[in-house]
Design an enzyme around this catalytic site. Structure first.
Site, PDB file in Angstrom:
ATOM      1  N   VAL A  75      45.229  38.137  57.068  1.00 14.27           N
ATOM      2  CA  VAL A  75      45.032  37.910  58.836  1.00 14.27           C
ATOM      3  C   VAL A  75      45.109  36.721  59.744  1.00 14.27           C
ATOM      4  O   VAL A  75      45.126  36.278  61.547  1.00 14.27           O
ATOM      5  CB  VAL A  75      43.083  38.840  59.587  1.00 14.27           C
ATOM      6  CG1 VAL A  75      43.580  39.915  59.084  1.00 14.27           C
ATOM      7  CG2 VAL A  75      42.569  37.854  58.868  1.00 14.27           C
ATOM      8  N   ASN A  88      36.858  42.397  60.562  1.00  7.68           N
ATOM      9  CA  ASN A  88      35.902  42.486  59.570  1.00  7.68           C
ATOM     10  C   ASN A  88      36.506  41.730  58.233  1.00  7.68           C
ATOM     11  O   ASN A  88      35.386  41.062  57.732  1.00  7.68           O
ATOM     12  CB  ASN A  88      35.020  43.623  59.086  1.00  7.68           C
ATOM     13  CG  ASN A  88      35.058  43.986  58.148  1.00  7.68           C
ATOM     14  OD1 ASN A  88      33.547  43.489  57.602  1.00  7.68           O
ATOM     15  ND2 ASN A  88      35.381  43.414  57.000  1.00  7.68           N
ATOM     16  N   SER A 129      27.922  37.492  62.034  1.00  9.36           N
ATOM     17  CA  SER A 129      26.577  36.887  61.006  1.00  9.36           C
ATOM     18  C   SER A 129      25.745  36.523  61.704  1.00  9.36           C
ATOM     19  O   SER A 129      25.706  35.486  62.944  1.00  9.36           O
ATOM     20  CB  SER A 129      27.430  36.328  59.782  1.00  9.36           C
ATOM     21  OG  SER A 129      26.309  35.458  59.788  1.00  9.36           O
ATOM     22  N   TYR A 188      31.272  28.200  58.136  1.00 10.56           N
ATOM     23  CA  TYR A 188      30.933  29.359  57.652  1.00 10.56           C
ATOM     24  C   TYR A 188      30.594  30.114  58.965  1.00 10.56           C
ATOM     25  O   TYR A 188      30.729  30.696  59.933  1.00 10.56           O
ATOM     26  CB  TYR A 188      30.498  30.295  56.570  1.00 10.56           C
ATOM     27  CG  TYR A 188      30.361  31.795  57.176  1.00 10.56           C
ATOM     28  CD1 TYR A 188      31.537  32.669  56.543  1.00 10.56           C
ATOM     29  CD2 TYR A 188      29.513  32.303  56.762  1.00 10.56           C
ATOM     30  CE1 TYR A 188      31.219  33.790  56.950  1.00 10.56           C
ATOM     31  CE2 TYR A 188      28.824  33.509  57.052  1.00 10.56           C
ATOM     32  CZ  TYR A 188      29.851  34.297  56.766  1.00 10.56           C
ATOM     33  OH  TYR A 188      29.656  36.016  57.000  1.00 10.56           O
ATOM     34  N   ALA A 189      29.323  29.151  59.584  1.00 14.65           N
ATOM     35  CA  ALA A 189      28.548  29.520  60.286  1.00 14.65           C
ATOM     36  C   ALA A 189      29.310  28.738  61.835  1.00 14.65           C
ATOM     37  O   ALA A 189      29.511  29.711  63.145  1.00 14.65           O
ATOM     38  CB  ALA A 189      27.261  28.039  60.355  1.00 14.65           C
ATOM     39  N   SER A 217      32.340  29.245  62.489  1.00 14.26           N
ATOM     40  CA  SER A 217      33.439  30.522  62.084  1.00 14.26           C
ATOM     41  C   SER A 217      33.312  31.872  62.858  1.00 14.26           C
ATOM     42  O   SER A 217      33.412  32.084  63.506  1.00 14.26           O
ATOM     43  CB  SER A 217      33.908  30.918  61.055  1.00 14.26           C
ATOM     44  OG  SER A 217      33.618  31.626  60.878  1.00 14.26           O
TER      45      SER A 217
HETATM   46  N1  LIG Z   1      27.797  40.580  53.201  1.00 15.98           N
HETATM   47  C1  LIG Z   1      26.738  39.830  54.030  1.00 15.98           C
HETATM   48  O1  LIG Z   1      25.784  39.629  53.861  1.00 15.98           O
HETATM   49  C2  LIG Z   1      27.606  39.291  55.430  1.00 15.98           C
HETATM   50  C3  LIG Z   1      26.606  38.688  56.221  1.00 15.98           C
HETATM   51  C4  LIG Z   1      27.304  38.937  56.766  1.00 15.98           C
HETATM   52  C5  LIG Z   1      28.431  38.578  57.683  1.00 15.98           C
HETATM   53  N2  LIG Z   1      29.637  39.408  56.793  1.00 15.98           N
HETATM   54  C6  LIG Z   1      30.839  39.261  57.214  1.00 15.98           C
HETATM   55  O2  LIG Z   1      30.680  40.547  56.959  1.00 15.98           O
HETATM   56  C7  LIG Z   1      33.045  40.981  56.833  1.00 15.98           C
HETATM   57  C8  LIG Z   1      33.016  41.413  55.525  1.00 15.98           C
HETATM   58  O3  LIG Z   1      32.390  40.985  54.075  1.00 15.98           O
HETATM   59  P1  LIG Z   1      32.012  41.789  52.857  1.00 15.98           P
HETATM   60  O4  LIG Z   1      30.633  41.423  52.327  1.00 15.98           O
HETATM   61  O5  LIG Z   1      31.851  43.064  53.255  1.00 15.98           O
HETATM   62  O6  LIG Z   1      33.042  41.635  52.093  1.00 15.98           O
HETATM   63  P2  LIG Z   1      33.617  41.137  50.825  1.00 15.98           P
HETATM   64  O7  LIG Z   1      34.351  40.203  50.056  1.00 15.98           O
HETATM   65  O8  LIG Z   1      33.357  42.571  50.129  1.00 15.98           O
HETATM   66  O9  LIG Z   1      35.081  41.956  51.779  1.00 15.98           O
HETATM   67  C9  LIG Z   1      35.933  41.009  52.196  1.00 15.98           C
HETATM   68  C10 LIG Z   1      37.263  41.731  51.839  1.00 15.98           C
HETATM   69  O10 LIG Z   1      38.563  40.569  53.212  1.00 15.98           O
HETATM   70  C11 LIG Z   1      39.415  40.333  52.459  1.00 15.98           C
HETATM   71  N3  LIG Z   1      40.277  38.969  52.777  1.00 15.98           N
HETATM   72  C12 LIG Z   1      39.308  37.842  53.023  1.00 15.98           C
HETATM   73  N4  LIG Z   1      40.721  37.191  53.067  1.00 15.98           N
HETATM   74  C13 LIG Z   1      41.147  38.309  54.166  1.00 15.98           C
HETATM   75  C14 LIG Z   1      42.515  37.460  54.097  1.00 15.98           C
HETATM   76  N5  LIG Z   1      43.139  36.022  54.943  1.00 15.98           N
HETATM   77  N6  LIG Z   1      43.501  38.856  54.820  1.00 15.98           N
HETATM   78  C15 LIG Z   1      42.997  40.274  55.315  1.00 15.98           C
HETATM   79  N7  LIG Z   1      41.969  40.518  54.368  1.00 15.98           N
HETATM   80  C16 LIG Z   1      41.308  38.905  53.690  1.00 15.98           C
HETATM   81  C17 LIG Z   1      39.002  40.479  51.162  1.00 15.98           C
HETATM   82  O11 LIG Z   1      40.292  41.027  50.608  1.00 15.98           O
HETATM   83  C18 LIG Z   1      38.221  41.510  50.806  1.00 15.98           C
HETATM   84  O12 LIG Z   1      38.558  42.836  50.104  1.00 15.98           O
HETATM   85  C19 LIG Z   1      32.614  39.327  56.430  1.00 15.98           C
HETATM   86  O13 LIG Z   1      33.564  38.818  57.713  1.00 15.98           O
HETATM   87  C20 LIG Z   1      31.921  38.286  56.550  1.00 15.98           C
HETATM   88  O14 LIG Z   1      31.534  37.896  57.277  1.00 15.98           O
HETATM   89  C21 LIG Z   1      29.220  39.525  55.725  1.00 15.98           C
END
Ligand SMILES: NC(=O)c1ccc[n+]([C@@H]2O[C@H](COP(=O)([O-])OP(=O)(O)OC[C@H]3O[C@@H](n4cnc5c(N)ncnc54)[C@H](O)[C@@H]3O)[C@@H](O)[C@H]2O)c1
Length: 252
Positions: A63, A89, A141, A154-155, A157
């Site tokens: 992305v 996402n 987040s 991260y924060a 972004s």
């Molecule tokens: N898990 C948490 O505690 C949490 C908290 C707040 C926000 N988030 C946000 O939720 C979202 C999903 O995270 P998650 O926790 O399910 O993580 P995850 O690692 O399980 O899933 C993230 C997915 O994004 C894919 N990805 C990474 N870089 C990419 C790119 N350049 N292009 C396309 N795909 C890409 C990865 O391959 C992975 O499948 C993220 O944006 C994360 O910042 C997660």
């Protein structure tokens, strides 16, 4: 809670919150494109949705690259006729304190998390406007609001995603276009992405959550489903916190 949109792109749809969202939308009859950098996992997730009776395809995309975002949208429109729902996402973390944070760590996290949302929304804007329908949910987040040590990249972004959500909710929406742009801000959710933090803090954070448990991907996916359903038709430009109350009491 009917989901009106016919097709959805879920970026980062191969794992965690994205995977749960893709599965849930498919149970609503939405044709889902599981878009991910990890092609093998994306194919596995899409195949498993199809096995469960849903309709899904996998697409490899980074992305952070505009050309990938455009190719992904083109694929979806060709295959399913439109992009009604966009779930931005995909996300990465490279946590470390400022003195140790390299410029590469900064660029990667900002390019994928924030740049990815920009690229996808830019690529989806015209097809959504033409169809006069669009539901966009950006995954932010709580770090975007409250910060967090070691998370400058991260924060920042995620705070950028919140701002982008509010700007594009105004730019893309109108009575005629019927496009809404919202976001979710998860707290600590059990996924591969949060594993390192949970390991480092030895699960101390769970003690700060009033609900006394970490969130699941499904907890977040259900809120995303609500935001793309007709029940949320009049919600626009909002970022909904999904954190079990964690951000209420935490001393950031
Ligand atoms: N898990 C948490 O505690 C949490 C908290 C707040 C926000 N988030 C946000 O939720 C979202 C999903 O995270 P998650 O926790 O399910 O993580 P995850 O690692 O399980 O899933 C993230 C997915 O994004 C894919 N990805 C990474 N870089 C990419 C790119 N350049 N292009 C396309 N795909 C890409 C990865 O391959 C992975 O499948 C993220 O944006 C994360 O910042 C997660």
């Amino acid at each position: 809670m009917a989901v009106i949109g016919k097709s959805a792109i879920v970026t980062g749809g191969a794992s965690g919150i994205g995977e749960a969202t893709a599965r849930l939308l498919a149970t609503e009859g939405v044709k889902v494109v599981v878009a991910d950098l990890n092609e093998e996992l994306a194919q596995k997730t899409a195949a498993s949705i199809v096995e469960s009776g849903g309709e899904a395809s996998a697409f490899k995309a980074n992305v952070a690259k505009m050309e990938d975002a455009e190719a992904l949208v083109e694929f979806t429109v060709e295959k399913y006729g439109e992009v009604s729902i966009l779930i931005n996402n995909a996300g990465v973390v490279r946590d470390t304190l400022l003195p140790m944070m390299s410029r590469e760590d900064w660029d990667l996290v900002v390019d994928v998390n924030l740049g990815g949302c920009f690229n996808m929304m830019k690529a989806c804007a015209r097809p959504m406007m033409q169809k006069r329908y669009g539901r966009v949910v950006n995954t932010s987040s709580i770090a975007g609001r409250f910060g967090g040590r070691g998370q400058a990249n991260y924060a920042a972004s995620k705070a950028g995603i919140d701002a982008l959500t509010r700007v594009l909710a105004q730019e893309l929406s109108s009575k005629k276009r019927n496009i809404t742009v919202n976001g979710v801000a998860p707290g600590m959710i059990i996924t591969p992405l949060s594993q390192q933090v949970r390991d480092l803090t030895q699960d101390k954070i769970v003690g700060l959550v009033p609900l006394e448990r970490y969130g699941t991907s499904e907890d977040v996916a259900r809120v995303i489903r609500f935001l793309v359903s007709e029940d949320a038709d009049y919600i626009n430009g909002q970022v909904i916190v999904v954190d079990g109350g964690l951000s209420l009491g935490i001393k950031w």
